[in-house]
Motif scaffolding. Structure first.
Motif, PDB file in Angstrom:
ATOM      1  N   LEU A 190       0.863  -1.190   0.000  1.00 14.25           N
ATOM      2  CA  LEU A 190       0.000   0.000   0.000  1.00 14.25           C
ATOM      3  C   LEU A 190       0.895   1.234   0.000  1.00 14.25           C
ATOM      4  N   ILE A 191       0.627   2.167  -0.904  1.00 12.79           N
ATOM      5  CA  ILE A 191       1.387   3.416  -0.925  1.00 12.79           C
ATOM      6  C   ILE A 191       0.422   4.574  -0.728  1.00 12.79           C
ATOM      7  N   LEU A 192       0.665   5.357   0.321  1.00  8.24           N
ATOM      8  CA  LEU A 192      -0.223   6.464   0.666  1.00  8.24           C
ATOM      9  C   LEU A 192       0.259   7.752   0.025  1.00  8.24           C
ATOM     10  N   CYS A 193      -0.541   8.274  -0.899  1.00  6.20           N
ATOM     11  CA  CYS A 193      -0.183   9.500  -1.621  1.00  6.20           C
ATOM     12  C   CYS A 193      -1.295  10.538  -1.532  1.00  6.20           C
ATOM     13  N   CYS A 194      -2.259  10.346  -0.627  1.00  3.44           N
ATOM     14  CA  CYS A 194      -3.421  11.240  -0.616  1.00  3.44           C
ATOM     15  C   CYS A 194      -3.220  12.359   0.400  1.00  3.44           C
ATOM     16  N   GLY A 228       7.949   1.820   4.872  1.00  3.95           N
ATOM     17  CA  GLY A 228       8.856   2.912   4.509  1.00  3.95           C
ATOM     18  C   GLY A 228       8.129   4.215   4.773  1.00  3.95           C
ATOM     19  N   LEU A 229       8.646   5.005   5.703  1.00  7.16           N
ATOM     20  CA  LEU A 229       7.892   6.165   6.198  1.00  7.16           C
ATOM     21  C   LEU A 229       8.671   7.456   6.003  1.00  7.16           C
ATOM     22  N   ILE A 277       3.862  -1.230   3.710  1.00 12.04           N
ATOM     23  CA  ILE A 277       3.187   0.074   3.639  1.00 12.04           C
ATOM     24  C   ILE A 277       4.229   1.169   3.431  1.00 12.04           C
ATOM     25  N   VAL A 278       3.952   2.051   2.466  1.00 19.63           N
ATOM     26  CA  VAL A 278       4.818   3.213   2.239  1.00 19.63           C
ATOM     27  C   VAL A 278       3.958   4.460   2.405  1.00 19.63           C
TER      28      VAL A 278
END
Lengths: 323, 323
Positions: free
Chosen positions: B208-212, B263-264, B236-237
């Protein structure tokens, strides 16, 4: 019973060796020379194996298959190495004796290309250095000041546009990098700019990525002249072999800031890494682990097993190209 | 003379602030509120500035522009933030007062996308952990055993397929990843599989990559249910905002191996990072440095300067979309 199985001389074990052994224990008698300190012939004696009964060697890049080894095994017919490169094997001697040399094929290609890109981005954006910094200080103290520049638009010079180099190019095009390359011959099927001379490539590149095999011709292909041509804003990534770069010079250039940084998956004298690098933030060290995924090694083991099966059952053997 | 220049209230300085100041010293009187411990109105008093003469604020994501701040500045007409997100600004209050809010545009898009990919590859192939390992032990002791799998073929669920999400997708397609996404609305111009529900997306994703952006609706969009749906092989990134993830739960999941890694680049309570993460090898920490390149900040400073110029010269102002 076991003694009736054909011996397989294991000079260097692949990762997942115990799995490989258990899957093939009904086919071969495994001779684990790598776990003995004895010279080869003495080791074989302790196993009550006559040298002339050894027809197959399994090895990895850390154990050389020298002319001496080959000479001492008169029936040797195949050397299978769990690596893409074959620079640790005396290929000429094998060719003269008609010994098959089987290297890995495409099993590691995607992973090595992934790692090449990862090392480049890591050095460029200081990912590992940032992680180290955060663990030591917490991010309340941000990195000193913004530095560097966008990755997009960077001119990436690939040395060796084979399978791995091609996959690296494909990935970096998606980052809007400009790809150029050096290889023995110009590849008419790609539109990237070709440089027949490595110094010229370096002069026109922001990044050099080494993806070529190690041969007499490519040893130290990145020497001081090439590093100085790349210049102080340049990054070097090596996923080929350590000795493609003059490592002593590389260390000096990194320490003096004569190049900007390096991402290294391979080293000249593995398993040793120059200790001077441990203190540098402009270098990312990867312990020759580019292809260290379970998927890859499963594939690799299958490839090794099939090659040995084909050899011992005397079916025609498809030899991987010796690169 | 300086006192005749319009005041620019700087609640949070951009990187390269001194450069920005020197380039714009003939245009504005800089009021460095961020360097004072006084409450805003008292600070303005010390500067002999009446609150009603402040028409413009410059800020960054670490300093909130609250309803109180807005209320105390009756002539405020523009808030320029050196960030893509505007979650630190009371947008509703600004809208009601017809105050322009200018966020960054595409200046950071490519870099943030690059970092998202870098963090994913780093976690997947344990690049930073390998580097740490090599520095501590030398590569003579290889990583315990091969683990993980190929990156190619992985199902990557992108949460928020805006500018940054789209650039992430483009890059990961070149790694042969399979892209799927969740966003407020289905995007008819892409062929990636759309999930209207984040738990469904997580169940069908390896990454999952969070770009919002962070809004009331997206706070904790990745909660315990989503993490468990992603599962123990999932990564999760987060390059969006820390509070998109329930950080306490994330820490627990990482410690217990209920997800594989993370990866944060952002954290819930910046500049603080949960200390439990410092000892974990399955996490890569980046000190909100995704866009920390000189190029980006030069672009950002130019964008800020142009926006303020347009406002103070009363030309029509192109407002960046509030995401």
């Amino acid at each position: 019973m076991t003694s009736e199985l054909p011996p397989l001389l294991v000079l260097g074990p692949p990762a997942l060796y115990s799995l490989f052994q258990s899957q093939n224990s009904n086919k071969y008698r495994f001779l684990d020379a790598f776990s003995s300190n004895l010279p080869l012939l003495q080791f074989l004696q302790t196993q009550q194996i006559h040298p002339s009964s050894v027809r197959a060697i399994l090895c990895n890049p850390l154990q050389p298959v020298t002319a001496d080894v080959i000479r001492s095994l008169p029936s040797l017919g195949i050397v299978v190495t769990v690596s893409v490169g074959s620079d640790h094997i005396d290929i000429l001697k094998c060719l003269r004796r008609c010994i098959h040399v089987v290297t890995l094929g495409t099993q590691f290609t995607a992973d090595v290309a992934d790692i090449a890109v990862a090392l480049l981005i890591d050095v460029h954006f200081k990912i590992s250095a940032g992680d180290r910094f955060a663990r030591n200080w917490g991010p309340c103290k941000p990195l000193a000041s913004p530095s560097g520049s966008k990755l997009g638009g960077k001119r990436v010079g690939i040395i060796g546009l084979g399978r791995i180099g091609g996959e690296v190019a494909k990935r970096l095009e998606a980052f809007d990098c400009i790809i150029m390359y050096h290889s023995r011959n110009k590849n008419p099927s790609v539109s990237y700019t070709f440089y027949s001379n490595v110094v010229d490539l370096a002069s026109n590149s922001d990044v050099l990525i080494l993806c070529c095999p190690l041969t007499e011709q490519t040893k130290y292909i990145v020497n001081k002249e090439v590093m100085l041509a790349l210049g102080k804003d340049g990054i070097i990534v090596n996923v080929g072999r350590g000795a493609l770069i003059d490592e002593k010079v590389l260390v000096q250039c990194l320490m003096k800031g004569e190049i900007r940084g390096a991402g290294l998956d391979v080293f000249e004298n593995e398993p040793n890494v120059p200790e001077e690098l441990f203190a540098l933030d402009n270098v990312v060290l990867s312990p020759h682990a580019a292809a260290y995924t379970l998927d890859c090694f499963m594939d690799a083991c299958e490839h090794v097993a099939k090659s040995l099966d084909a050899f011992f059952s005397s079916k025609s053997l498809i030899i991987s190209p010796i690169t």
